[in-house]
Design an enzyme around this catalytic site. Sequence first.
Site, short mmCIF file in Angstrom:
data_model
loop_
_atom_site.label_atom_id
_atom_site.label_comp_id
_atom_site.label_asym_id
_atom_site.label_seq_id
_atom_site.Cartn_x
_atom_site.Cartn_y
_atom_site.Cartn_z
N GLU A 41 122.50 146.39 75.00
CA GLU A 41 123.21 147.58 75.45
C GLU A 41 124.42 147.19 76.30
OE1 GLU A 41 120.68 150.23 77.57
OE2 GLU A 41 119.30 150.54 75.89
N LYS A 194 146.85 145.24 40.75
CA LYS A 194 145.58 144.54 40.93
C LYS A 194 144.42 145.39 40.45
CE LYS A 194 144.12 146.09 45.53
NZ LYS A 194 143.74 145.74 46.89
N GLY A 227 141.60 138.16 49.95
CA GLY A 227 141.48 138.20 48.49
C GLY A 227 142.70 138.80 47.82
#
Length: 315
Positions: A41, A194, A227
């Site tokens: 926490e 793409k 990527g």
Amino acid sequence: MKDTRLKIFSGSSNRPLAEEICKSIGVPLGEATVTCFPDGESFVKINENIRGADVYIIQSTCPPTNHHLMELLIMIDAAKRASAARITAVIPFYGYARQDRKDQPRVPITAKLVANLLVAAGATRALTMDLHSQQIQGFFDVPVDHLFASPVFFQYLATKRSSNLVVCSPDVGGMKMAAAYADALGASIALVAKKRINATTVAATNIVGEVSGCDVLLVDDITETAGTITAAAKILREHGAKSIRAAISHCVLGEAAYKRLSEGVLDELITTNSVPIDPRGLPITVLSVAPLLGEAIVRINSNESVTSLFKIKGF
């Protein structure tokens, strides 16, 4: 008389940036305890008087994203309960921004949820940079100052001028950004089409525009796995690009990204310190946005316009 004392505090996500912001405007970083209990926490205690003050809490929602977001909410609540007059959440990198619409059945709009949480916690204003989509500003029920990293990039790119520069978007969604860069740099524009295979893999399929023998600048707002930009760089190489640089506002790089970047398809990756980044010996140039954010904080504090921060020097 209204108290306009400027107080700046930092969460644990990017303290070096907060320290640099404070140094750039000559304001000390506020004293606060930001830690965790053994069960994970978050615990926050502001260690100075902020009653009636104008408080700015600097926190990017970089990994671990949920922890840093929760920490920000707790810091805002602490400031509210300490009677701060105004609380501005300074979020250089706004996480969950890509979840800004229902693009398939039964999914949340998490970017809106995060905005709701910030306001519910007590934020009376937000200051952020290069949101994934402009409409996220409308998700907030409080004022949002949205800055752009492009002036910082342009200052650096001015040292690397090219007579045959092409600005390229790695996907259709980034065409507006690419057009703005091309206009400012006096360059032509191109687009890589793409196809996304999965969350971490994309395939570049085609190029719109002429890149043979040109210096190419790929522009995007965020990369995590690298990527998209590496797939775009590979097809640009195949089409005869002479050099390939990428200007990415937020690089939240994971191991997959470092592996792809180590393959050398990019001559240089230019990014900002909106999130902590380790170049690891790769050709990664990190530009500081601290002066930009610092100047915005000063202007908001004094109720001045931030519009001139969008002006580009040297172009």
